[in-house]
Design an enzyme around this catalytic site. Structure first.
Site, PDB file in Angstrom:
ATOM      1  N   THR A 160       0.769  -1.311  -0.056  1.00 23.00           N
ATOM      2  CA  THR A 160      -0.085  -0.152   0.002  1.00 23.00           C
ATOM      3  C   THR A 160       0.935   1.322  -0.023  1.00 23.00           C
ATOM      4  O   THR A 160       0.319   2.423  -0.093  1.00 23.00           O
ATOM      5  CB  THR A 160      -0.804   0.086   1.274  1.00 23.00           C
ATOM      6  OG1 THR A 160      -0.057  -0.222   2.423  1.00 23.00           O
ATOM      7  CG2 THR A 160      -1.961  -0.815   1.012  1.00 23.00           C
ATOM      8  N   GLY A 161       2.275   1.148   0.251  1.00 23.58           N
ATOM      9  CA  GLY A 161       2.849   2.393   0.360  1.00 23.58           C
ATOM     10  C   GLY A 161       3.229   2.818  -1.187  1.00 23.58           C
ATOM     11  O   GLY A 161       2.980   2.496  -1.969  1.00 23.58           O
TER      12      GLY A 161
ATOM     13  N   ARG B  73      21.072  -3.892   3.515  1.00 20.12           N
ATOM     14  CA  ARG B  73      22.068  -3.895   2.392  1.00 20.12           C
ATOM     15  C   ARG B  73      23.467  -3.862   2.640  1.00 20.12           C
ATOM     16  O   ARG B  73      24.134  -4.000   1.535  1.00 20.12           O
ATOM     17  CB  ARG B  73      21.866  -2.086   1.996  1.00 20.12           C
ATOM     18  CG  ARG B  73      20.372  -1.903   1.274  1.00 20.12           C
ATOM     19  CD  ARG B  73      20.393  -0.520   1.067  1.00 20.12           C
ATOM     20  NE  ARG B  73      18.858  -0.141   0.496  1.00 20.12           N
ATOM     21  CZ  ARG B  73      18.264   1.142   0.818  1.00 20.12           C
ATOM     22  NH1 ARG B  73      18.966   1.919   1.343  1.00 20.12           N
ATOM     23  NH2 ARG B  73      17.152   1.389   0.165  1.00 20.12           N
TER      24      ARG B  73
ATOM     25  N   CYS C  87      17.608   5.558  -2.753  1.00 21.35           N
ATOM     26  CA  CYS C  87      17.293   6.321  -4.084  1.00 21.35           C
ATOM     27  C   CYS C  87      18.104   7.023  -4.396  1.00 21.35           C
ATOM     28  O   CYS C  87      18.253   7.614  -5.488  1.00 21.35           O
ATOM     29  CB  CYS C  87      15.688   6.711  -3.977  1.00 21.35           C
ATOM     30  SG  CYS C  87      15.438   7.527  -2.278  1.00 21.35           S
TER      31      CYS C  87
ATOM     32  N   GLN D   3      16.374  16.238  -2.925  1.00 20.74           N
ATOM     33  CA  GLN D   3      15.582  14.942  -3.070  1.00 20.74           C
ATOM     34  C   GLN D   3      14.066  15.162  -2.907  1.00 20.74           C
ATOM     35  O   GLN D   3      13.515  15.913  -2.092  1.00 20.74           O
ATOM     36  CB  GLN D   3      16.111  13.948  -2.087  1.00 20.74           C
ATOM     37  CG  GLN D   3      17.348  13.565  -2.062  1.00 20.74           C
ATOM     38  CD  GLN D   3      17.864  12.622  -0.933  1.00 20.74           C
ATOM     39  OE1 GLN D   3      19.216  12.726  -0.469  1.00 20.74           O
ATOM     40  NE2 GLN D   3      17.029  11.820  -0.725  1.00 20.74           N
TER      41      GLN D   3
ATOM     42  N   SER E 165       8.374  12.407  -2.450  1.00 19.68           N
ATOM     43  CA  SER E 165       8.117  10.971  -2.400  1.00 19.68           C
ATOM     44  C   SER E 165       8.851  10.046  -1.900  1.00 19.68           C
ATOM     45  O   SER E 165       8.615   8.736  -1.586  1.00 19.68           O
ATOM     46  CB  SER E 165       7.552  10.922  -3.908  1.00 19.68           C
ATOM     47  OG  SER E 165       8.851  10.705  -4.670  1.00 19.68           O
TER      48      SER E 165
ATOM     49  N   ARG F 112      16.073  17.686   1.495  1.00 15.55           N
ATOM     50  CA  ARG F 112      14.651  17.563   0.934  1.00 15.55           C
ATOM     51  C   ARG F 112      14.104  18.902   0.418  1.00 15.55           C
ATOM     52  O   ARG F 112      14.407  19.862   0.888  1.00 15.55           O
ATOM     53  CB  ARG F 112      13.738  16.910   2.151  1.00 15.55           C
ATOM     54  CG  ARG F 112      12.341  16.644   1.531  1.00 15.55           C
ATOM     55  CD  ARG F 112      12.242  15.278   0.946  1.00 15.55           C
ATOM     56  NE  ARG F 112      12.826  14.235   1.946  1.00 15.55           N
ATOM     57  CZ  ARG F 112      12.979  12.813   1.653  1.00 15.55           C
ATOM     58  NH1 ARG F 112      13.081  12.409   0.262  1.00 15.55           N
ATOM     59  NH2 ARG F 112      13.378  12.032   2.379  1.00 15.55           N
TER      60      ARG F 112
ATOM     61  N   HIS G  13      15.209  12.711  -7.950  1.00 16.78           N
ATOM     62  CA  HIS G  13      16.333  13.283  -6.838  1.00 16.78           C
ATOM     63  C   HIS G  13      17.292  13.926  -7.840  1.00 16.78           C
ATOM     64  O   HIS G  13      17.921  13.229  -8.771  1.00 16.78           O
ATOM     65  CB  HIS G  13      16.814  12.315  -6.242  1.00 16.78           C
ATOM     66  CG  HIS G  13      15.992  11.763  -5.084  1.00 16.78           C
ATOM     67  ND1 HIS G  13      15.009  12.212  -4.725  1.00 16.78           N
ATOM     68  CD2 HIS G  13      16.102  10.496  -4.307  1.00 16.78           C
ATOM     69  CE1 HIS G  13      14.219  11.479  -3.768  1.00 16.78           C
ATOM     70  NE2 HIS G  13      15.083  10.331  -3.382  1.00 16.78           N
TER      71      HIS G  13
ATOM     72  N   ASN H  99      13.102   8.581  -8.203  1.00 15.90           N
ATOM     73  CA  ASN H  99      13.408   7.790  -6.839  1.00 15.90           C
ATOM     74  C   ASN H  99      12.412   6.857  -6.774  1.00 15.90           C
ATOM     75  O   ASN H  99      13.060   5.636  -6.044  1.00 15.90           O
ATOM     76  CB  ASN H  99      13.221   8.809  -5.675  1.00 15.90           C
ATOM     77  CG  ASN H  99      11.905   9.756  -5.674  1.00 15.90           C
ATOM     78  OD1 ASN H  99      11.673  10.504  -6.883  1.00 15.90           O
ATOM     79  ND2 ASN H  99      11.119   9.287  -4.735  1.00 15.90           N
ATOM     80  N   THR H 100      11.248   6.620  -7.212  1.00 12.66           N
ATOM     81  CA  THR H 100      10.396   5.385  -6.787  1.00 12.66           C
ATOM     82  C   THR H 100      10.534   4.595  -8.046  1.00 12.66           C
ATOM     83  O   THR H 100      10.008   3.262  -7.898  1.00 12.66           O
ATOM     84  CB  THR H 100       8.914   5.874  -6.525  1.00 12.66           C
ATOM     85  OG1 THR H 100       8.403   6.629  -7.650  1.00 12.66           O
ATOM     86  CG2 THR H 100       8.886   6.751  -5.171  1.00 12.66           C
TER      87      THR H 100
HETATM   88  P1  NAP Z   1       5.337   3.843   3.072  1.00 12.74           P
HETATM   89  O1  NAP Z   1       4.979   4.706   1.794  1.00 12.74           O
HETATM   90  O2  NAP Z   1       5.564   4.427   4.136  1.00 12.74           O
HETATM   91  O3  NAP Z   1       5.006   2.406   3.039  1.00 12.74           O
HETATM   92  C1  NAP Z   1       5.258   1.534   3.940  1.00 12.74           C
HETATM   93  C2  NAP Z   1       4.472   0.252   3.642  1.00 12.74           C
HETATM   94  O4  NAP Z   1       4.853  -0.717   4.648  1.00 12.74           O
HETATM   95  C3  NAP Z   1       2.918   0.289   3.703  1.00 12.74           C
HETATM   96  O5  NAP Z   1       2.452  -0.581   2.918  1.00 12.74           O
HETATM   97  C4  NAP Z   1       2.859  -0.252   5.061  1.00 12.74           C
HETATM   98  O6  NAP Z   1       1.187  -0.833   5.045  1.00 12.74           O
HETATM   99  C5  NAP Z   1       3.791  -1.184   5.292  1.00 12.74           C
HETATM  100  N1  NAP Z   1       3.974  -1.396   6.748  1.00 12.74           N
HETATM  101  C6  NAP Z   1       3.877  -0.647   7.854  1.00 12.74           C
HETATM  102  N2  NAP Z   1       4.251  -1.474   9.014  1.00 12.74           N
HETATM  103  C7  NAP Z   1       3.924  -2.586   8.620  1.00 12.74           C
HETATM  104  C8  NAP Z   1       3.923  -4.061   9.214  1.00 12.74           C
HETATM  105  N3  NAP Z   1       4.131  -3.946  10.698  1.00 12.74           N
HETATM  106  N4  NAP Z   1       3.818  -5.091   8.828  1.00 12.74           N
HETATM  107  C9  NAP Z   1       3.623  -5.149   7.301  1.00 12.74           C
HETATM  108  N5  NAP Z   1       3.616  -4.008   6.597  1.00 12.74           N
HETATM  109  C10 NAP Z   1       3.690  -2.876   7.264  1.00 12.74           C
HETATM  110  O7  NAP Z   1       7.028   3.745   2.403  1.00 12.74           O
HETATM  111  P2  NAP Z   1       7.814   3.737   1.092  1.00 12.74           P
HETATM  112  O8  NAP Z   1       8.200   5.181   0.607  1.00 12.74           O
HETATM  113  O9  NAP Z   1       6.991   2.921   0.130  1.00 12.74           O
HETATM  114  O10 NAP Z   1       9.110   2.874   1.236  1.00 12.74           O
HETATM  115  C11 NAP Z   1       9.167   1.475   1.713  1.00 12.74           C
HETATM  116  C12 NAP Z   1      10.598   1.050   1.710  1.00 12.74           C
HETATM  117  O11 NAP Z   1      11.481   1.322   0.408  1.00 12.74           O
HETATM  118  C13 NAP Z   1      11.422   1.933   2.747  1.00 12.74           C
HETATM  119  O12 NAP Z   1      12.344   0.912   3.351  1.00 12.74           O
HETATM  120  C14 NAP Z   1      12.184   2.813   2.078  1.00 12.74           C
HETATM  121  O13 NAP Z   1      13.208   3.594   2.925  1.00 12.74           O
HETATM  122  C15 NAP Z   1      12.495   2.212   0.841  1.00 12.74           C
HETATM  123  N6  NAP Z   1      12.687   3.131  -0.344  1.00 12.74           N
HETATM  124  C16 NAP Z   1      11.645   4.088  -0.642  1.00 12.74           C
HETATM  125  C17 NAP Z   1      11.940   4.882  -1.661  1.00 12.74           C
HETATM  126  C18 NAP Z   1      11.183   6.112  -2.156  1.00 12.74           C
HETATM  127  O14 NAP Z   1      11.352   6.896  -3.056  1.00 12.74           O
HETATM  128  N7  NAP Z   1       9.836   6.355  -1.643  1.00 12.74           N
HETATM  129  C19 NAP Z   1      13.150   4.579  -2.328  1.00 12.74           C
HETATM  130  C20 NAP Z   1      13.930   3.939  -2.090  1.00 12.74           C
HETATM  131  C21 NAP Z   1      13.658   2.917  -1.015  1.00 12.74           C
HETATM  132  P3  NAP Z   1       0.107   0.241   5.716  1.00 12.74           P
HETATM  133  O15 NAP Z   1      -0.566   1.002   4.523  1.00 12.74           O
HETATM  134  O16 NAP Z   1      -1.118  -0.914   6.035  1.00 12.74           O
HETATM  135  O17 NAP Z   1       0.578   0.861   6.956  1.00 12.74           O
END
Ligand code: NAP
Length: 353
Positions: free
Chosen positions: A11-12, A108, A147, A174, A177, A233, A240, A324-325
């Site tokens: 969902t994230g 990592r 990212c 950055q 998102s 940010r 980014h 980044n995503t």
């Molecule tokens: P996000 O939008 O905050 O999404 C987090 C996800 O994790 C949501 O689906 C959430 O579900 C789920 N979650 C939270 N607590 C949980 C639990 N206890 N058990 C199972 N699922 C759980 O974060 P994001 O930006 O997508 O990032 C995800 C990862 O990718 C992070 O480690 C981040 O550092 C990395 N990342 C992000 C980016 C970027 O540009 N955004 C780039 C590279 C790497 P709910 O909706 O149910 O809370």
């Protein structure tokens, strides 16, 4: 037949990108979605706040979100979990025999976990054979970088190979998102710049040197170069941007640097669906790259670079941009999985490159 895959953290921000990028994927079919307890048991369409500019696929909207447990999950898992949750959950899936293709920073820098950009260091993959889960039942964790590191590393790789790099200075701008959803409060970021992203500078420095390092048997030796990162940010939605200065080990002319970037096509001939035909796109205009107009180059998988000019402090300076995503998260993980498929390694077997 397409391989059934699951998405942890579906969902994230990154989870949504996985769904978008996998909608018509030739190798993979989304068959399982998991998120936190607050989403588990709901229809995906009811649980998600869909933020992307393409429609949420109806089939996915109607899928029920599963608990984030390995029981009943497919054997290939794309993981987009917050770091603390990933640290706890990803090993459970690897121990259950899953290939976990992870976006989080939790593992990592672990000695036996590959941190991979296919164009840069596919030869680091065999270290996963040292993971205890791999030896026990074939499961493993492979990661893609932060990212902010990924675009920089792609642009540096051909320069490391041809001229060597002694020092790297980078200052990032950055996108919001990158902080996930809901991310940075609007009151903090609108009309503003925040000169702090927790742990980002440390991650960027360590990951860049590891990615550009070389495998020595069962371990990776980081590149022996000096590096400093400033991470900021800025109120940009996606993409980014980074101002970079480098000192080379051996001198290079502007023409030689441009040639190194233009000729960098290490995945040519592998025919991986997510791979951009031109991984590094040089833009000659004075004011490019810019996130609004250039972030989607190579379907969001290319690193754009421009403003190459002499640096009065080091040797050369330039500007880098990557999505980044897509290149920085979901697209990078999908490309890692495609590479593993092309090596015949998404099923339990020895990884050699
Ligand atoms: P996000 O939008 O905050 O999404 C987090 C996800 O994790 C949501 O689906 C959430 O579900 C789920 N979650 C939270 N607590 C949980 C639990 N206890 N058990 C199972 N699922 C759980 O974060 P994001 O930006 O997508 O990032 C995800 C990862 O990718 C992070 O480690 C981040 O550092 C990395 N990342 C992000 C980016 C970027 O540009 N955004 C780039 C590279 C790497 P709910 O909706 O149910 O809370």
């Amino acid at each position: 037949m397409r391989q059934k895959i699951g998405i942890l953290g579906a969902t994230g921000m990154v989870g949504q990108r996985f769904i978008q990028l996998l909608e018509h994927h030739p190798y993979f079919e989304v068959a399982w979605l998991a998120a936190s307890d607050k989403s588990s048991g709901k229809k995906y369409g009811d649980a998600v706040k869909w933020k992307l500019d393409t429609a949420l696929p109806e089939k996915i909207a109607n899928m029920t979100i599963s608990p984030a447990k390995p029981e009943g999950a497919p054997k290939v898992i794309f993981a987009a979990l917050d770091t603390d949750i990933a640290r706890e959950l990803e090993p459970l899936f690897a121990d259950a025999g899953c290939a976990v293709i992870s976006n989080s920073s939790a593992f990592r820098m672990h000695e036996d976990v590959p941190l991979v950009i296919p164009e840069v260091n596919a030869d680091h993959l065999p270290i996963l054979e040292e993971q205890a889960s791999r030896k026990k039942n074939g499961g493993y964790i492979v990661t893609n970088p932060n990212c902010s590191a990924i675009g920089l590393v792609m642009v540096l790789k051909p320069l490391v190979d041809r001229f060597g790099i002694d020092s790297i200075f980078v200052s990032t701008m950055q996108a919001i998102s990158g902080a996930g959803y809901p991310g940075v409060p609007s009151m903090d970021i609108l009309g503003n710049v925040v000169p702090f992203i927790k742990n980002e500078e440390e991650k960027m420095q360590a990951e860049t040197l590891r990615l550009l390092g070389s495998r020595d048997g069962k371990i990776v030796r980081p590149l022996d170069a000096r590096m400093t990162a400033h991470c900021n940010r800025v109120p940009v939605e996606d993409g980014h941007t980074e101002s970079v200065s480098i000192k080379l080990t051996r001198p290079a002319t502007r023409e030689q640097i441009l040639e190194a970037w233009a000729e960098f096509k290490p995945l040519a001939g592998r025919d991986l669906p997510m791979a951009p035909a031109q991984p590094i796109e040089f833009l000659s205009q004075d004011d490019r790259p810019q996130p609004r107009v250039d972030k989607n180059r190579g379907r969001g998988m290319a690193a754009s670079v421009g403003r190459l000019r002499p640096c009065t402090l080091l040797d050369w300076k330039f500007t880098v941009l990557s999505h980044n995503t897509i290149r920085g998260a979901a697209g990078a993980a999908i490309l890692n999985a495609e590479l593993l498929v092309s090596l015949g390694k998404l099923e339990p077997a020895a990884v050699t490159v």
